[in-house]
Design an enzyme around this catalytic site. Sequence first.
Site, PDB file in Angstrom:
ATOM      1  N   CYS A 258       6.746   8.939 -78.423  1.00  0.00           N
ATOM      2  CA  CYS A 258       8.006   9.785 -77.955  1.00  0.00           C
ATOM      3  C   CYS A 258       9.145   9.482 -78.697  1.00  0.00           C
ATOM      4  O   CYS A 258      10.020  10.511 -79.150  1.00  0.00           O
ATOM      5  CB  CYS A 258       8.237   9.213 -76.656  1.00  0.00           C
ATOM      6  SG  CYS A 258       6.906   9.564 -75.334  1.00  0.00           S
ATOM      7  N   GLU A 383      17.622   4.640 -80.590  1.00  0.00           N
ATOM      8  CA  GLU A 383      16.133   5.015 -81.129  1.00  0.00           C
ATOM      9  C   GLU A 383      15.949   4.658 -82.462  1.00  0.00           C
ATOM     10  O   GLU A 383      15.415   5.057 -83.407  1.00  0.00           O
ATOM     11  CB  GLU A 383      16.137   6.793 -81.160  1.00  0.00           C
ATOM     12  CG  GLU A 383      16.466   7.226 -79.660  1.00  0.00           C
ATOM     13  CD  GLU A 383      16.068   8.535 -79.687  1.00  0.00           C
ATOM     14  OE1 GLU A 383      15.178   9.081 -80.344  1.00  0.00           O
ATOM     15  OE2 GLU A 383      16.682   9.360 -78.603  1.00  0.00           O
ATOM     16  N   THR A 385      17.827   0.974 -84.648  1.00  0.00           N
ATOM     17  CA  THR A 385      18.910   0.640 -85.226  1.00  0.00           C
ATOM     18  C   THR A 385      18.555   1.088 -86.803  1.00  0.00           C
ATOM     19  O   THR A 385      17.746   1.168 -87.218  1.00  0.00           O
ATOM     20  CB  THR A 385      19.453  -0.696 -85.222  1.00  0.00           C
ATOM     21  OG1 THR A 385      18.356  -1.595 -86.024  1.00  0.00           O
ATOM     22  CG2 THR A 385      19.498  -0.970 -83.626  1.00  0.00           C
TER      23      THR A 385
END
Length: 404
Positions: A258, A383, A385
């Site tokens: 995802c 989402e 670093t």
Amino acid sequence: MSSDKAPNIQKSSKQDTFEHPDFYGMDALLTEEHLMIRSAVRDFVKREISPYIESWAENAYFPYDMVKKFGEIGAFGPQLPEKYGCGGLDYIAYGLIMQEIERGDSGMRSTASVQGSLVMYPIYKFGSEEQRMKYLPKLASGEWLGCFGLTEPDHGSNPSGMTTNFKDMGDHYLLNGAKMWISNAPHADVAVVWAKNEEGRIHGLIVERGMEGFSTPETHGKWSLRASATGELVFDNVKVPKENLLPGKSGLGAPMMCLDSARYGIAWGAIGAAMDCYESARRYTLEREQFDKPIASFQLQQKKLAEMLTEITKAQLLNFRLGQLFNQGKATTPQISMAKRNAVEVALNIAREARQMHGGMGITGEYPMMRHMANLESVVTYEGTHDIHLLILGADITGIPAFK
């Protein structure tokens, strides 16, 4: 509540006349459908976001009515099949939509990309047909808003260490734990939550607002993504029906798939923010006069503009090729990490440089740079670093994971 009637919200009198830079003629690589979609979303942003965004951000106001409007233009899960009320578009179209929305504001793009890539995508990819038919049409239309629960107070870059868990109670699951830094959480109707079962295996569960023991306290005091709603997900003995377990895939690889989809959208989105800052700087330096001539005539200003355009063009090419790979089902996680990391770094550098080129005016809401800059300080972290994406690429290059 509509944006122009919200408390303290003022409509800007400044007209949004944005036109994107296309130095390498990349529009020639796009289909007529791509161009039409981009034009429609750009017009939407100019009409529905640009006049209000500085006031939304200043007041830390999330315009909930935008959820329905995003649904109406097909911004939620545009790459998913039409069967579920989605657009059935390709990944380049999806990227262009994210680029245009983030050109308006990163917080607005976060709202859309979380819904499409982190809520709808896992339900489509890992859910049952019953789950798809129940949730996807309502999420696609904007009737429902969703959020994605992975990050925890003590587990960010290491999500496999999560402590949120569920137990099999016979006719239902009992969910306990907490998630934080969750976009859309305060207003979400559904949450796709990742938790460990009694054997320590990670699974996805669909949690619905109204389930006893489920709360979503809002996060306040943000200096970034101020027009986006952020909060926590708290689970105190929440009874989750067994049919709400995503059956298609378990393990950490499921939420990571995802995130790959969402990071792809971020790569395109961040360049939208970069373009907005570049275009503002270009116009300002042509209009602003010092020493009896436009400051655009000075060598340093031209150097800065040339470097900005170069980096934007390189990122456009990188994103377009990645979109082709996505369409072919060949995009890899390290390739996505490269594009996400590059785009956000480019955008941050351009926002900072453009802010300086505007002088004192650059710190005001008359121009977009400070808002973009503050927003991008979140985008560079979430989402994956900036440094973690470096290490994902480094592991791919060397075959040696540096963060395990």
